[in-house]
Design an enzyme around this catalytic site. Structure first.
Site, PDB file in Angstrom:
ATOM      1  N   HIS A   4      53.477  39.550   2.303  1.00 43.33           N
ATOM      2  CA  HIS A   4      54.470  40.273   1.505  1.00 43.33           C
ATOM      3  C   HIS A   4      55.734  40.620   2.280  1.00 43.33           C
ATOM      4  CE1 HIS A   4      50.687  41.931  -0.737  1.00 43.33           C
ATOM      5  NE2 HIS A   4      50.969  40.700  -1.099  1.00 43.33           N
TER       6      HIS A   4
HETATM    7  P1  FAD Z   1      60.113  32.852  -2.826  1.00 43.12           P
HETATM    8  O1  FAD Z   1      59.222  32.891  -4.020  1.00 43.12           O
HETATM    9  O2  FAD Z   1      59.515  32.487  -1.519  1.00 43.12           O
HETATM   10  O3  FAD Z   1      61.298  31.848  -3.200  1.00 43.12           O
HETATM   11  C1  FAD Z   1      62.276  31.416  -2.285  1.00 43.12           C
HETATM   12  C2  FAD Z   1      62.688  30.002  -2.683  1.00 43.12           C
HETATM   13  O4  FAD Z   1      63.876  29.651  -1.998  1.00 43.12           O
HETATM   14  C3  FAD Z   1      61.644  28.949  -2.334  1.00 43.12           C
HETATM   15  O5  FAD Z   1      61.412  28.106  -3.418  1.00 43.12           O
HETATM   16  C4  FAD Z   1      62.274  28.216  -1.170  1.00 43.12           C
HETATM   17  O6  FAD Z   1      61.869  26.868  -1.024  1.00 43.12           O
HETATM   18  C5  FAD Z   1      63.747  28.328  -1.492  1.00 43.12           C
HETATM   19  N1  FAD Z   1      64.606  28.219  -0.316  1.00 43.12           N
HETATM   20  C6  FAD Z   1      64.469  28.893   0.852  1.00 43.12           C
HETATM   21  N2  FAD Z   1      65.446  28.533   1.700  1.00 43.12           N
HETATM   22  C7  FAD Z   1      66.205  27.613   1.064  1.00 43.12           C
HETATM   23  C8  FAD Z   1      67.358  26.870   1.444  1.00 43.12           C
HETATM   24  N3  FAD Z   1      67.916  27.004   2.651  1.00 43.12           N
HETATM   25  N4  FAD Z   1      67.887  26.014   0.531  1.00 43.12           N
HETATM   26  C9  FAD Z   1      67.336  25.874  -0.706  1.00 43.12           C
HETATM   27  N5  FAD Z   1      66.234  26.550  -1.102  1.00 43.12           N
HETATM   28  C10 FAD Z   1      65.678  27.418  -0.224  1.00 43.12           C
HETATM   29  N6  FAD Z   1      52.417  38.492  -4.220  1.00 43.12           N
HETATM   30  C11 FAD Z   1      51.747  39.105  -5.204  1.00 43.12           C
HETATM   31  O7  FAD Z   1      52.329  39.926  -5.931  1.00 43.12           O
HETATM   32  N7  FAD Z   1      50.426  38.868  -5.425  1.00 43.12           N
HETATM   33  C12 FAD Z   1      49.710  38.023  -4.630  1.00 43.12           C
HETATM   34  O8  FAD Z   1      48.527  37.810  -4.881  1.00 43.12           O
HETATM   35  C13 FAD Z   1      50.385  37.385  -3.560  1.00 43.12           C
HETATM   36  N8  FAD Z   1      49.727  36.566  -2.714  1.00 43.12           N
HETATM   37  C14 FAD Z   1      50.441  35.800  -1.839  1.00 43.12           C
HETATM   38  C15 FAD Z   1      49.771  34.818  -1.101  1.00 43.12           C
HETATM   39  C16 FAD Z   1      50.501  33.922  -0.316  1.00 43.12           C
HETATM   40  C17 FAD Z   1      49.778  32.857   0.481  1.00 43.12           C
HETATM   41  C18 FAD Z   1      51.916  34.013  -0.259  1.00 43.12           C
HETATM   42  C19 FAD Z   1      52.729  33.031   0.541  1.00 43.12           C
HETATM   43  C20 FAD Z   1      52.582  35.016  -0.955  1.00 43.12           C
HETATM   44  C21 FAD Z   1      51.851  35.920  -1.734  1.00 43.12           C
HETATM   45  N9  FAD Z   1      52.474  36.911  -2.479  1.00 43.12           N
HETATM   46  C22 FAD Z   1      51.781  37.615  -3.417  1.00 43.12           C
HETATM   47  C23 FAD Z   1      53.904  37.224  -2.279  1.00 43.12           C
HETATM   48  C24 FAD Z   1      54.833  36.638  -3.350  1.00 43.12           C
HETATM   49  O9  FAD Z   1      54.492  35.314  -3.654  1.00 43.12           O
HETATM   50  C25 FAD Z   1      56.269  36.707  -2.819  1.00 43.12           C
HETATM   51  O10 FAD Z   1      56.557  38.029  -2.433  1.00 43.12           O
HETATM   52  C26 FAD Z   1      57.317  36.263  -3.832  1.00 43.12           C
HETATM   53  O11 FAD Z   1      57.044  34.978  -4.289  1.00 43.12           O
HETATM   54  C27 FAD Z   1      58.701  36.337  -3.200  1.00 43.12           C
HETATM   55  O12 FAD Z   1      59.658  35.893  -4.122  1.00 43.12           O
HETATM   56  P2  FAD Z   1      61.108  35.465  -3.627  1.00 43.12           P
HETATM   57  O13 FAD Z   1      61.820  34.990  -4.834  1.00 43.12           O
HETATM   58  O14 FAD Z   1      61.698  36.567  -2.832  1.00 43.12           O
HETATM   59  O15 FAD Z   1      60.857  34.264  -2.612  1.00 43.12           O
END
Ligand code: FAD
Length: 509
Positions: free
Chosen positions: A447
């Site tokens: 997280h």
């Molecule tokens: P992300 O969903 O990571 O999205 C970021 C996106 O930006 C990705 O698609 C990435 O490829 C893209 N990106 C990054 N850099 C670049 C770049 N330079 N150029 C173009 N694209 C780029 N949360 C829960 O609530 N419940 C759970 O059970 C849970 N379990 C988890 C288990 C695992 C193994 C993981 C990895 C995470 C878990 N989480 C859980 C956490 C949750 O998935 C994340 O907190 C959430 O997805 C974050 O969202 P975000 O939009 O901030 O980032």
């Protein structure tokens, strides 16, 4: 050229792209470094732990952590349409209302729990029962299992109940303190990523929405106080994509890295990475927060344990360490019952089907870490230093969490299942021994948050509109803007942030 260019099609980016493209007059571009999911294992809830390290995982690693036995921690992050919601464990927990008080202090009432509530409701398709705070018609299914819940998890919940711990219908309809089967982002037995929910085919056909996959953003293209576009690499080719507004949704690791590669950050950090500083913003990459779980308090079973019919980790229990029977307030420890042996790397786990595990952790850690680039390019691995367990608070609360896990694990309500405690094992009893076990067993709960924190102060990375301070047309909308980490898994809160921001997206100045 786009009106709005969104960087990252993960949890937040999927929501923002879907909502902004509802306005057919707005030309929306969505750039994603990864590609569309094609691996069938992603959809299978039981396979979530097996996805790590595959081609669509950024597969980050921390630097060695002094308070976790100098271990390097693996940090999976989704590099795929759907982002980390394609890898996550699907647990849906909004958090406790008190979690959002520091957000309201930092950014105003819109970021309090009641301010975010319309966003939580709008996002959600929850049909288990009606409650005023729940949404029925949103894109994101929240599934509350009943019949599938493992018998060992039922016994664990019964053990908690016998100890006076509140039993809840679920963790999102009232109090957080207590235990219940986990609510899950599952539809018809399959994982529902945030992209599955918000970017279905009927959204993707919108003529004003363009998804560019396999496009990795290097840095912003800056002119004075504005970004005119982003520099991207696709198939080894470099190009620039221009837009009036840019919204970084690249997540808590990548959003601060993109800023720093653009020369926006702490001058010393940038200098060490060989990057020319364009804007002195010292808090970019700082304030990193993450939850840890100790893997785990493992028990062998007297009889074969039927496999999980969900995603292994079936029930979270939130507790006040000082009084586990307390039913109100924001709990400081979390336990999770896993229908499998779950041991950290280097600790010996028994075979599948012969053991269950109680994981434990701290809901509001006070340790703060940071992320920095090691070099100027997108292929320079980030320096991730979460400062795990650096504070005495975190170590002390963790110890209580492990003691509470053991009290439940040894309770007579689990007699039918429990044979012997394998980890940490009965020889581990003193506080020093418990601390040593925690140091060797604590692993990320996945997280990371807080690395581009929102605030009203001059040092905040983004202002309460989530506009990058000092720039007119750059916004950050993802887990990085959280000033503090919520008590539960954070994906629900990420979606609520994105819904809230997209409901009244600020214009460029
Ligand atoms: P992300 O969903 O990571 O999205 C970021 C996106 O930006 C990705 O698609 C990435 O490829 C893209 N990106 C990054 N850099 C670049 C770049 N330079 N150029 C173009 N694209 C780029 N949360 C829960 O609530 N419940 C759970 O059970 C849970 N379990 C988890 C288990 C695992 C193994 C993981 C990895 C995470 C878990 N989480 C859980 C956490 C949750 O998935 C994340 O907190 C959430 O997805 C974050 O969202 P975000 O939009 O901030 O980032």
């Amino acid at each position: 050229h786009f009106d709005v260019l969104i960087v990252g099609a993960g949890s937040a980016g999927s929501v923002v792209a879907s909502r902004l493209s509802e306005d057919s007059a707005c030309q929306v571009g969505l750039i994603e470094a990864g590609v569309m999911p094609s691996d069938p294992d992603i959809a299978d809830p039981l396979k979530w732990t097996m996805l790590q390290g595959r081609a669509y995982d950024w597969a980050y690693r921390t630097v060695p952590q002094p308070f976790t036995a100098n271990r390097v921690h693996e940090w999976p992050r989704g590099k795929i349409v759907g982002g980390s919601s394609c890898l996550h464990a699907m647990a849906y927990v909004r958090g406790h209302p008190d979690d959002f008080q520091p957000w309201a202090v930092a950014g105003g009432e819109r970021w309090s729990f009641s301010g975010l509530l319309p966003g939580f409701v709008r996002s959600e398709a929850f049909t288990a029962f009606d409650a005023p705070s729940r949404g029925r018609n949103g894109p994101l299914d929240v599934y509350l299992p009943e019949a599938e819940v493992s018998p060992v998890v039922r016994a664990y919940i019964a053990a908690g109940q016998a100890m006076g711990i509140p039993v809840l219908t679920d963790h999102n309809s009232g109090e957080l303190a207590g235990t219940s089967p986990n609510s899950l982002n599952i539809r018809a037995g399959k994982r529902l990523s945030v992209a599955d929910a918000y970017l279905p085919p009927e959204v993707m056909v919108r003529p004003n929405l363009a998804l560019l996959t396999a496009h990795e953003v290097e840095h912003l293209v800056l002119e004075g106080q504005r970004a005119t576009g982003v520099a991207v690499v696709c198939d080894g080719e470099s190009m620039t994509i221009s837009a009036d507004r840019i919204v970084l949704c690249a997540g808590a690791v990548s959003s601060p890295l993109i800023l720093m590669r653009s020369g926006i950050g702490d001058p010393d950090t940038l200098k060490r990475a060989g990057i020319r500083c364009r804007a002195d913003r010292r808090d970019v990459g700082r304030n990193l927060q993450d939850h840890l779980l100790a893997l785990g308090n493992v028990y062998s079973t007297k009889k074969p344990l039927p496999p999980s019919r969900l995603q292994h980790s079936e029930s979270l229990m939130y507790l006040h360490g000082s009084d586990p029977t307390r039913s109100t307030g924001n709990p400081d420890i979390v336990l999770a019952c896993v229908v499998a042996p779950s041991a950290a790397v280097g600790l010996n786990a028994p075979p599948y089907g012969s053991a269950f595990t109680i994981l434990c952790g701290v809901t509001q850690p006070t340790s703060r870490g940071r992320i920095a680039p090691s070099g100027p390019g997108r292929n320079d691995a980030p320096i991730i230093d979460p400062h795990y367990l650096e504070t005495e608070h975190d170590r002390a609360v963790f110890r209580i969490a492990l003691k509470t896990a053991r009290a439940i694990g040894h309770h007579r309500a689990l007699d039918e299942w429990r044979d012997v405690e394998i980890l940490p094992g009965s020889r581990v009893q003193s506080d020093d021994e418990l601390d040593a076990f925690i140091a060797s067993a604590a692993s990320t709960h996945h997280h990371p948050a807080g690395t581009c924190r929102m605030g009203g102060d001059a040092d905040a990375v983004v202002d309460p509109d989530l506009r990058l301070n000092g720039f007119d047309n750059v916004f950050i909308v993802d887990a990085s803007v959280m000033p503090t980490i919520p008590s539960g898994p954070i994906n629900a809160a990420v979606v609520a942030i994105a819904e809230t921001w997209a409901s009244a997206p600020p214009k460029a100045r």
